[in-house]
Scaffold this motif. Structure first.
Motif, PDB file in Angstrom:
ATOM      1  N   ASP A 192      -8.247  -4.634   0.042  1.00 33.11           N
ATOM      2  CA  ASP A 192      -8.287  -4.389  -1.402  1.00 33.11           C
ATOM      3  C   ASP A 192      -6.885  -4.462  -2.013  1.00 33.11           C
ATOM      4  OD1 ASP A 192     -11.023  -4.003  -1.292  1.00 33.11           O
ATOM      5  OD2 ASP A 192     -10.849  -1.853  -0.950  1.00 33.11           O
TER       6      ASP A 192
ATOM      7  N   ARG B 291      -5.704  -6.817  -5.121  1.00 34.03           N
ATOM      8  CA  ARG B 291      -5.002  -6.247  -6.272  1.00 34.03           C
ATOM      9  C   ARG B 291      -3.672  -6.957  -6.509  1.00 34.03           C
ATOM     10  NH1 ARG B 291      -2.681  -0.088  -6.368  1.00 34.03           N
ATOM     11  NH2 ARG B 291      -1.611  -0.168  -8.363  1.00 34.03           N
TER      12      ARG B 291
ATOM     13  N   LYS C  75       0.834  -1.203   0.000  1.00 35.64           N
ATOM     14  CA  LYS C  75       0.000   0.000   0.000  1.00 35.64           C
ATOM     15  C   LYS C  75       0.868   1.252   0.000  1.00 35.64           C
ATOM     16  CE  LYS C  75      -3.664   2.304   2.613  1.00 35.64           C
ATOM     17  NZ  LYS C  75      -4.634   2.207   3.724  1.00 35.64           N
TER      18      LYS C  75
ATOM     19  N   SER D 242      -1.205   4.094  -2.254  1.00 36.00           N
ATOM     20  CA  SER D 242      -2.629   3.799  -2.398  1.00 36.00           C
ATOM     21  C   SER D 242      -3.393   4.226  -1.160  1.00 36.00           C
ATOM     22  CB  SER D 242      -2.823   2.293  -2.637  1.00 36.00           C
ATOM     23  OG  SER D 242      -4.198   1.965  -2.682  1.00 36.00           O
ATOM     24  N   ARG D 243      -4.601   4.675  -1.381  1.00 39.55           N
ATOM     25  CA  ARG D 243      -5.517   5.012  -0.291  1.00 39.55           C
ATOM     26  C   ARG D 243      -6.543   3.905  -0.048  1.00 39.55           C
ATOM     27  NH1 ARG D 243      -7.069  11.374  -1.581  1.00 39.55           N
ATOM     28  NH2 ARG D 243      -4.932  12.214  -1.497  1.00 39.55           N
ATOM     29  N   ALA D 244      -6.414   2.797  -0.756  1.00 39.02           N
ATOM     30  CA  ALA D 244      -7.373   1.695  -0.621  1.00 39.02           C
ATOM     31  C   ALA D 244      -7.155   0.967   0.697  1.00 39.02           C
ATOM     32  CB  ALA D 244      -7.220   0.728  -1.802  1.00 39.02           C
ATOM     33  N   ASP D 245      -8.156   0.166   1.085  1.00 40.23           N
ATOM     34  CA  ASP D 245      -8.033  -0.663   2.270  1.00 40.23           C
ATOM     35  C   ASP D 245      -6.984  -1.743   2.038  1.00 40.23           C
ATOM     36  OD1 ASP D 245     -10.011   0.798   3.490  1.00 40.23           O
ATOM     37  OD2 ASP D 245     -11.622  -0.563   2.867  1.00 40.23           O
TER      38      ASP D 245
END
Length: 363
Positions: free
Chosen positions: A159, A163, A148, A153-156
């Protein structure tokens, strides 16, 4: 002297003649300025152009050699526009700058350089498949956190795992090495079997029923793996999803009877207790349904624990070998009947032969 004047020029002459002579000579000495324009109302076109030019250009224009011909007084050749030095960069450099800007924007929004180009190809894998690939490769939670950060990335984190797993399934490398140990071939095979089990519609209740059917040495997890392995190999599971102890087939119930250690002699005892049941095959099936329902069998009948002999079991074995079957056939029968022990397959097969039931494997 006569003057042919018309329009604005005639108006100027008329006003000039109406003025006192002394005032007229004084005005002749005054240069034409913006105030004079306001007074007389006319200004040559060249004067208007000069007024709107910068001071440096007006000075240069005043000292330049006049061009020949009447048109030079009003129409000067325009100088080609020139680009600034920093505007002469090649198109490739401009494209590179744009690509760099886009890469920076992608990083700010949590996309790496190939995120959009391979997005469609990665999406063909489900989230479950991606997570399986992520953990099978040896990646752990802390690796997902590191990914991350690497991807901005700002995703959880969950997620990010999905990915990353999709990239691994697509054959791509990740910018972070796994901190765990990659899964063994057996673990990967078990995961595939579990996926096949769930995809076929089975759940934990079905696993409990299968564990009872396949005997005391099988727990619910092992039942899921065994059932999924059968499905992957093109085989069949002895129960359907959602079935209960009393809705499974009689064949499945008889398999539960033998897999839990009961034999031919126990069936004779149960037949005497259940006087209304004459066929031993039906006795075993009824007993198997009770076993799957976790009900004790009547008459103190207990499962075979490995130390019991019994004439009934020996009779089944004798019938098995007398029909021309051998150990290899027992292995094949054990596979057909849900992976039971080959010895139990011999006894079960002999029991069937005694009651006149054909076996699914030829001798």
């Amino acid at each position: 002297m006569s003057h042919n004047t018309s329009g604005p020029q005639r108006g100027i002459v008329c006003r000039f003649r109406a003025m006192p002579r002394s005032l007229g000579f004084a005005l002749l000495a005054v240069p034409v300025t913006a105030a004079a324009v306001g007074t007389f109302g006319v200004l040559p076109a060249t004067a208007q152009d000069a007024r709107t030019q910068p001071v440096a250009q007006r000075s240069a224009h005043a000292t330049a050699t006049p061009a020949s011909g009447p048109a030079s007084a009003t129409t000067a050749a325009k100088k080609p526009a020139t680009r600034r030095a920093d505007d002469t960069r090649p198109a490739e450099q401009d494209a590179g700058d744009k690509a760099g800007d886009k890469a920076g924007d992608d990083r700010r929004h949590g996309r790496d350089e190939d995120g959009d180009r391979h997005h469609g190809r990665h999406e063909k894998h489900t989230a479950e498949e991606a997570l399986g690939a992520f953990f099978d490769a040896g990646y752990l939670y802390e690796d997902a956190v590191a990914l991350k950060r690497a991807w901005h990335s700002r995703a959880d984190v969950s997620d990010v795992k999905v990915r990353a797993g999709r990239k691994l399934l697509a054959g791509r490398d990740l910018p972070v090495d796994p901190s765990g140990t990659p899964a063994t071939e057996q673990e990967i095979a078990e995961r595939a079997a579990l996926d096949a089990y769930l995809d076929a519609g089975y759940d934990s209740d079905d696993a409990d029923l299968l564990a009872l059917l396949w005997g005391p040495d099988t727990d619910a997890y092992e039942a899921k793996v065994l059932a999924g392995s059968k499905l992957l190999a093109g085989g069949e599971v002895p129960i359907e999803p959602g079935q209960t102890a009393w809705s499974v087939s009689d064949d499945a119930a008889r398999a539960a009877y033998f897999n839990n250690g009961y034999d031919y002699a126990d069936a004779l005892v149960l037949a005497d207790i259940w006087s209304g049941v004459d066929d031993l095959a039906d006795v075993k099936a009824n007993a198997g349904h009770k076993i799957l329902d976790r009900l004790p069998l009547p008459g103190g009948v207990l499962p075979f624990d490995g130390d019991q002999g019994g004439a009934g079991q020996q009779a089944a074995l004798d019938a098995y070998f007398a029909a021309g079957y051998d150990y290899d056939d027992a292995v094949a029968l054990a596979r057909v009947w849900g992976g039971i022990d080959p010895f139990d397959a011999k006894v079960m097969a002999g029991d069937k032969l005694i009651t006149g039931i054909d076996l699914p494997v030829a001798a």
